[in-house]
Scaffold this motif. Structure first.
Motif, mmCIF file in Angstrom:
data_model
loop_
_atom_site.group_PDB
_atom_site.id
_atom_site.type_symbol
_atom_site.label_atom_id
_atom_site.label_comp_id
_atom_site.label_asym_id
_atom_site.label_seq_id
_atom_site.Cartn_x
_atom_site.Cartn_y
_atom_site.Cartn_z
ATOM 1 N N ILE A 226 -63.509 -2.103 -20.345
ATOM 2 C CA ILE A 226 -63.465 -3.778 -20.003
ATOM 3 C C ILE A 226 -62.571 -4.302 -20.998
ATOM 4 C CG2 ILE A 226 -65.575 -3.685 -18.574
ATOM 5 C CD1 ILE A 226 -67.322 -4.669 -20.847
ATOM 6 N N PRO A 227 -61.496 -4.140 -21.148
ATOM 7 C CA PRO A 227 -60.496 -4.637 -21.890
ATOM 8 C C PRO A 227 -60.319 -6.189 -22.080
ATOM 9 C CG PRO A 227 -59.270 -3.621 -20.633
ATOM 10 C CD PRO A 227 -60.617 -3.314 -20.035
ATOM 11 N N GLU A 228 -60.352 -7.026 -20.764
ATOM 12 C CA GLU A 228 -60.159 -8.126 -20.493
ATOM 13 C C GLU A 228 -61.185 -9.281 -21.165
ATOM 14 O OE1 GLU A 228 -60.037 -5.850 -17.691
ATOM 15 O OE2 GLU A 228 -62.091 -5.822 -17.512
ATOM 16 N N ILE A 229 -62.331 -8.771 -21.690
ATOM 17 C CA ILE A 229 -63.385 -9.743 -21.941
ATOM 18 C C ILE A 229 -63.785 -9.452 -23.498
ATOM 19 C CG2 ILE A 229 -65.992 -9.920 -21.831
ATOM 20 C CD1 ILE A 229 -65.921 -8.856 -18.812
ATOM 21 N N ASN A 230 -64.094 -10.733 -24.145
ATOM 22 C CA ASN A 230 -64.094 -10.824 -25.613
ATOM 23 C C ASN A 230 -65.478 -11.251 -25.979
ATOM 24 O OD1 ASN A 230 -61.463 -10.305 -26.179
ATOM 25 N ND2 ASN A 230 -61.104 -12.235 -25.684
ATOM 26 N N LEU A 231 -66.326 -12.089 -24.992
ATOM 27 C CA LEU A 231 -67.465 -12.536 -25.195
ATOM 28 C C LEU A 231 -68.204 -12.292 -23.843
ATOM 29 C CD1 LEU A 231 -69.572 -14.010 -27.094
ATOM 30 C CD2 LEU A 231 -68.957 -15.940 -26.358
ATOM 31 N N ILE A 232 -69.389 -11.609 -24.141
ATOM 32 C CA ILE A 232 -70.153 -11.417 -22.847
ATOM 33 C C ILE A 232 -71.616 -11.998 -23.237
ATOM 34 C CG2 ILE A 232 -71.692 -9.634 -21.686
ATOM 35 C CD1 ILE A 232 -69.317 -7.494 -22.423
ATOM 36 N N HIS A 241 -72.316 -4.358 -7.162
ATOM 37 C CA HIS A 241 -71.269 -4.710 -8.216
ATOM 38 C C HIS A 241 -72.075 -5.281 -9.424
ATOM 39 C CE1 HIS A 241 -68.572 -5.215 -4.266
ATOM 40 N NE2 HIS A 241 -68.558 -3.794 -4.683
ATOM 41 N N ILE A 242 -71.170 -5.213 -10.524
ATOM 42 C CA ILE A 242 -71.584 -5.739 -11.756
ATOM 43 C C ILE A 242 -71.050 -6.738 -12.098
ATOM 44 C CG2 ILE A 242 -71.981 -4.955 -14.205
ATOM 45 C CD1 ILE A 242 -71.671 -1.885 -13.243
ATOM 46 N N TRP A 243 -71.718 -7.881 -12.294
ATOM 47 C CA TRP A 243 -71.249 -9.206 -12.603
ATOM 48 C C TRP A 243 -71.368 -9.673 -14.056
ATOM 49 C CZ3 TRP A 243 -69.939 -12.805 -8.115
ATOM 50 C CH2 TRP A 243 -69.939 -12.305 -6.736
ATOM 51 N N VAL A 244 -70.222 -9.696 -14.706
ATOM 52 C CA VAL A 244 -70.271 -9.749 -16.082
ATOM 53 C C VAL A 244 -69.933 -11.271 -16.513
ATOM 54 C CG1 VAL A 244 -69.399 -9.273 -18.347
ATOM 55 C CG2 VAL A 244 -69.654 -7.549 -16.416
ATOM 56 N N TYR A 253 -67.218 -5.944 -11.132
ATOM 57 C CA TYR A 253 -66.822 -4.398 -11.449
ATOM 58 C C TYR A 253 -67.629 -3.677 -10.359
ATOM 59 C CZ TYR A 253 -64.879 -5.982 -16.077
ATOM 60 O OH TYR A 253 -64.211 -6.729 -17.010
ATOM 61 N N GLU A 254 -66.845 -2.558 -9.927
ATOM 62 C CA GLU A 254 -67.473 -1.486 -9.452
ATOM 63 C C GLU A 254 -68.270 -0.577 -10.438
ATOM 64 O OE1 GLU A 254 -65.155 0.796 -6.745
ATOM 65 O OE2 GLU A 254 -64.619 -1.273 -5.389
ATOM 66 N N LYS A 255 -69.046 0.242 -10.129
ATOM 67 C CA LYS A 255 -69.596 1.040 -11.327
ATOM 68 C C LYS A 255 -68.843 1.871 -11.712
ATOM 69 C CE LYS A 255 -71.774 4.818 -8.164
ATOM 70 N NZ LYS A 255 -72.945 5.317 -7.731
ATOM 71 N N ASN A 256 -67.647 2.501 -11.134
ATOM 72 C CA ASN A 256 -66.723 3.004 -11.844
ATOM 73 C C ASN A 256 -65.655 2.521 -12.463
ATOM 74 O OD1 ASN A 256 -65.016 2.074 -9.987
ATOM 75 N ND2 ASN A 256 -64.586 3.583 -8.728
ATOM 76 N N GLY A 257 -65.740 1.212 -12.920
ATOM 77 C CA GLY A 257 -64.991 0.296 -13.804
ATOM 78 C C GLY A 257 -63.811 -0.233 -13.078
ATOM 79 N N LYS A 258 -63.715 -0.261 -11.671
ATOM 80 C CA LYS A 258 -62.751 -0.846 -10.949
ATOM 81 C C LYS A 258 -63.016 -2.393 -10.835
ATOM 82 C CE LYS A 258 -60.072 -0.581 -6.547
ATOM 83 N NZ LYS A 258 -59.813 0.188 -5.273
#
Length: 395
Positions: A226-232, A241-244, A253-258
């Motif tokens: 997940i390179p686009e994120i700096n602070l979670i 889906h995973i909402w960060v 994201y989907e669970k495969n990282g897409k």
């Protein structure tokens, strides 16, 4: 038609979902949202715990609270609503008033969770266990640590992370300890269940730019970048889906990282949580913009013009828009190429706009009926009125 008028008047960032703010909000700082089994929406805010019934807000506070700001709203199987303040103390709503839970000294905002029969609560000396029904204290599982990071419940087991160690406590109070993160040099880590399939962990500062997936025994299954994120600031599971949540909006994201959506939702928001309510509306909370509701994620908002819009209609190639300032604006189907067809320089609203596809004419009304077409033809007012009648715009 109503949807489009609202859509245009919002003047939001291009390609963002159509949303509207929760009305009459008492604060813009919202850390957590939860919809209970009765349909009420609960907000954990800097002013305390609130309940929203669709019309009014009720604030739940107590003189016994050490502080009111908190998060982590949960409902137990008896319908009690709980939340934890950032000092680590638990409170719950009983008989429409806020009660203070009797507990040992907390170790900060460290988390708690409900299994079928028990309440697990991380405290300074380990993990306290209580009966859910009576809230009677059962025992303390002694675990030594300095920093408690996060916790969750998965398959009726209690999981938590402290001092870079992962723990699971089952219903028989057996403890499993895993040191996967011992040498990872990651900051605060958040642990969540992914449906009933697995667990995933993210780091607050996302130092490794990865999301980690584990089985119920805390064995690593896989990771994805997940390179686009700096602070979670948190995560939720919605629509599988995973909402960060980040300081610059929400990534999905989907669970495969897409990536599910190309762009982050609400990049101007320091996002805290998203829920999907019983009517399938999406609620987005943030610590700088309060709560917004999105009825449908696929409805987009486009910024077309600075004026407020009065009417619009569809043409062969796009749309025509009438504004409060007497303008008529032509735009394509993607709302990218905009052209002002008419401007009178006065605040005279254009109340009706109609496109005659057969004659390729634009018919509109402000102070009276007018017509503009490519051949400069003029119809009689009666004929124009008849077109409005056929279109359902006049009775």
């Amino acid at each position: 038609m109503v949807w489009f008028l609202l859509l245009f008047c919002l003047q939001a960032n291009a390609q963002q979902p159509f949303s509207f703010p929760l009305p009459n909000q008492l604060t813009d700082v919202v850390y957590n949202i939860h919809q209970d089994s009765k349909g009420f929406v609960w907000l954990a805010t800097n002013k305390g715990l609130m309940r929203y019934d669709g019309y009014e807000y009720q604030l739940y506070r107590s003189d016994k609270q050490t502080s009111v700001a908190g998060s982590n709203i949960q409902e137990d199987k008896y319908g009690r609503i709980w939340y934890q303040n950032f000092d680590g103390f638990l409170y719950y709503v009983k008989s429409n008033s806020l009660e203070t839970f009797q507990q040992n000294t907390p170790v900060g905002f460290s988390g708690y969770g409900f299994t079928k029969n028990y309440l697990f609560l991380v405290q300074k000396e380990g993990v306290d266990i209580f009966e859910v029904s009576s809230l009677k204290f059962i025992k303390t599982i002694k675990i030594s640590f300095d920093l408690a990071e996060s916790s969750t419940v998965f398959k009726d087991n209690f999981y938590f992370i402290a001092d870079n160690m992962m723990y699971v406590i089952d219903e028989n109070f057996n403890v499993i300890k895993k040191d996967f993160f011992k040498n990872k040099k990651l900051h605060i880590k958040y642990i969540y269940p992914y449906k009933n399939e697995s667990l995933f962990v993210v780091s607050k500062l996302n130092e490794a730019k990865e999301m980690y997936f584990f089985d119920e025994n805390l064995k690593l299954n896989y990771t994805f970048p997940i390179p686009e994120i700096n602070l979670i600031q948190g995560a939720d599971i919605i629509d599988n889906h995973i909402w960060v949540h980040t300081s610059n909006g929400i990534y999905v994201y989907e669970k495969n990282g897409k990536r599910v959506y190309k762009n982050a939702f609400f990049p101007q928001n320091s996002s805290s949580q998203t829920i999907k309510d019983h009517q399938n509306n999406y609620w987005f909370s943030s610590v700088n913009e309060g709560v917004s509701v999105v009825p449908e994620l696929n409805h987009k908002v486009y910024s077309v013009h600075d004026s407020d819009f009065m009417r619009f209609c569809k043409t062969n190639d796009g749309y025509l828009i009438g504004t409060e300032n007497g303008e008529i604006i032509s735009t394509d189907k993607a709302f990218q190429n905009n052209k002002i067809l008419r401007s009178i320089g006065q605040k005279v609203p254009t109340y009706y706009v109609y496109f005659d596809s057969k004659e390729q004419q634009v018919i509109f009304s402000d102070l009276g009926f007018s017509i503009e077409d490519r051949f400069e033809n003029i119809r009689r007012v009666a004929e124009i009125a008849n077109l409005f009648l056929q279109n359902g715009s006049m009775v």
